[in-house]
Design a protein around this motif. Sequence first.
Motif, mmCIF file in Angstrom:
data_model
loop_
_atom_site.group_PDB
_atom_site.id
_atom_site.type_symbol
_atom_site.label_atom_id
_atom_site.label_comp_id
_atom_site.label_asym_id
_atom_site.label_seq_id
_atom_site.Cartn_x
_atom_site.Cartn_y
_atom_site.Cartn_z
ATOM 1 N N ARG A 20 0.487 -1.098 -0.149
ATOM 2 C CA ARG A 20 -0.506 -0.008 -0.415
ATOM 3 C C ARG A 20 1.351 1.489 -0.066
ATOM 4 N NH1 ARG A 20 -4.672 -1.149 -1.916
ATOM 5 N NH2 ARG A 20 -5.569 -3.217 -0.561
ATOM 6 N N CYS A 21 0.429 2.566 -0.919
ATOM 7 C CA CYS A 21 0.972 3.616 -0.001
ATOM 8 C C CYS A 21 1.384 3.656 1.124
ATOM 9 C CB CYS A 21 -0.340 4.246 -0.642
ATOM 10 S SG CYS A 21 0.556 6.606 -0.210
ATOM 11 N N PRO A 22 3.034 4.709 0.837
ATOM 12 C CA PRO A 22 3.597 5.136 2.326
ATOM 13 C C PRO A 22 2.656 6.198 2.782
ATOM 14 C CG PRO A 22 5.104 5.710 0.447
ATOM 15 C CD PRO A 22 4.117 4.702 -0.467
ATOM 16 N N ARG A 23 1.810 7.180 2.181
ATOM 17 C CA ARG A 23 1.803 7.984 2.930
ATOM 18 C C ARG A 23 -0.056 8.339 3.402
ATOM 19 N NH1 ARG A 23 1.578 13.673 -0.135
ATOM 20 N NH2 ARG A 23 -0.272 12.516 -1.669
ATOM 21 N N CYS A 24 -1.065 6.946 2.571
ATOM 22 C CA CYS A 24 -2.036 6.898 3.141
ATOM 23 C C CYS A 24 -2.788 5.165 3.279
ATOM 24 C CB CYS A 24 -3.180 7.501 1.926
ATOM 25 S SG CYS A 24 -2.778 7.005 0.452
ATOM 26 N N GLY A 25 -1.867 4.568 3.035
ATOM 27 C CA GLY A 25 -1.777 3.155 3.512
ATOM 28 C C GLY A 25 -3.088 2.542 2.401
ATOM 29 N N GLU A 26 -3.698 3.060 2.210
ATOM 30 C CA GLU A 26 -5.135 2.753 1.068
ATOM 31 C C GLU A 26 -4.715 2.685 -0.602
ATOM 32 O OE1 GLU A 26 -7.788 2.560 2.790
ATOM 33 O OE2 GLU A 26 -7.087 2.606 4.475
ATOM 34 N N GLY A 27 -3.890 3.419 -0.810
ATOM 35 C CA GLY A 27 -3.912 3.203 -2.671
ATOM 36 C C GLY A 27 -3.157 2.318 -2.649
ATOM 37 N N HIS A 28 -3.100 1.480 -4.033
ATOM 38 C CA HIS A 28 -1.882 0.043 -4.370
ATOM 39 C C HIS A 28 -0.738 0.971 -4.480
ATOM 40 C CE1 HIS A 28 -5.723 -0.814 -4.428
ATOM 41 N NE2 HIS A 28 -5.073 -2.804 -4.016
ATOM 42 N N ARG A 39 1.746 6.920 -9.005
ATOM 43 C CA ARG A 39 1.363 7.691 -8.236
ATOM 44 C C ARG A 39 0.026 7.040 -7.494
ATOM 45 N NH1 ARG A 39 1.024 12.325 -9.179
ATOM 46 N NH2 ARG A 39 2.523 12.723 -10.938
ATOM 47 N N CYS A 40 0.006 7.146 -6.488
ATOM 48 C CA CYS A 40 -0.737 6.320 -5.819
ATOM 49 C C CYS A 40 -2.519 6.983 -6.353
ATOM 50 C CB CYS A 40 -1.229 6.993 -4.126
ATOM 51 S SG CYS A 40 -2.057 6.826 -2.963
ATOM 52 N N ASP A 41 -2.983 5.923 -6.630
ATOM 53 C CA ASP A 41 -4.768 6.492 -7.036
ATOM 54 C C ASP A 41 -5.398 5.997 -5.983
ATOM 55 O OD1 ASP A 41 -4.390 3.408 -5.241
ATOM 56 O OD2 ASP A 41 -5.083 2.668 -7.156
ATOM 57 N N HIS A 42 -5.116 6.173 -4.468
ATOM 58 C CA HIS A 42 -5.914 7.330 -3.408
ATOM 59 C C HIS A 42 -5.113 8.452 -3.007
ATOM 60 C CE1 HIS A 42 -7.555 7.207 0.473
ATOM 61 N NE2 HIS A 42 -8.701 6.658 -0.121
ATOM 62 N N CYS A 43 -4.398 8.968 -2.253
ATOM 63 C CA CYS A 43 -3.709 10.326 -2.246
ATOM 64 C C CYS A 43 -2.934 11.017 -3.788
ATOM 65 C CB CYS A 43 -3.333 9.859 -1.294
ATOM 66 S SG CYS A 43 -1.803 9.254 -1.160
ATOM 67 N N GLY A 44 -3.004 10.606 -4.458
ATOM 68 C CA GLY A 44 -1.850 11.207 -5.779
ATOM 69 C C GLY A 44 -0.321 11.566 -5.038
HETATM 70 ZN ZN LIG Z 1 -2.054 6.847 -1.440
#
Ligand SMILES: [Zn+2]
Length: 134
Positions: A20-28, A39-44
């Motif tokens: 998961r994304c290291p910033r939001c923990g949600e995006g792949h 880029r993260c598909d949740h927080c960009g």
């Molecule tokens: Zn993210």
Amino acid sequence: MSDLSGQPDLTPWKVGLRGRCPRCGEGHLFKGFLTIADRCDHCGLDFDFADPADGPAFFVLCFACLPAMFLAVWIEVSFEPPFWVHIFTSLPALLISCILPLRPLKGWLVASQFRHKAAEGQIDRGAGDDAARD
Ligand SMILES: [Zn+2]
């Protein structure tokens, strides 16, 4: 430290092992098995900073591949089986122990890079000029 204001405090091993994304923990983090997404598909978050290089392969080699290799050697020395036995014992052990840990380790290393702002070293020429004037 990373600017984590407004973001949950995510430990690298938790988000990294899940990919998961290291910033939001949600995006792949990955768009393929080992290919890091743009880029993260949740927080960009832009994943351009992510460059674990040979880190995952090194850890897999040291902690997973070598024990599997010792298993193969032990089977050969102890039982002296015909060659085809290794196809059903040693080969799967090597493949599983070498391939499966790569993705979680790569995710952990990328998340650690983000957390600790690890990047390639750069020479700060301005600081050297200031020191020379003093
Ligand atoms: Zn993210």
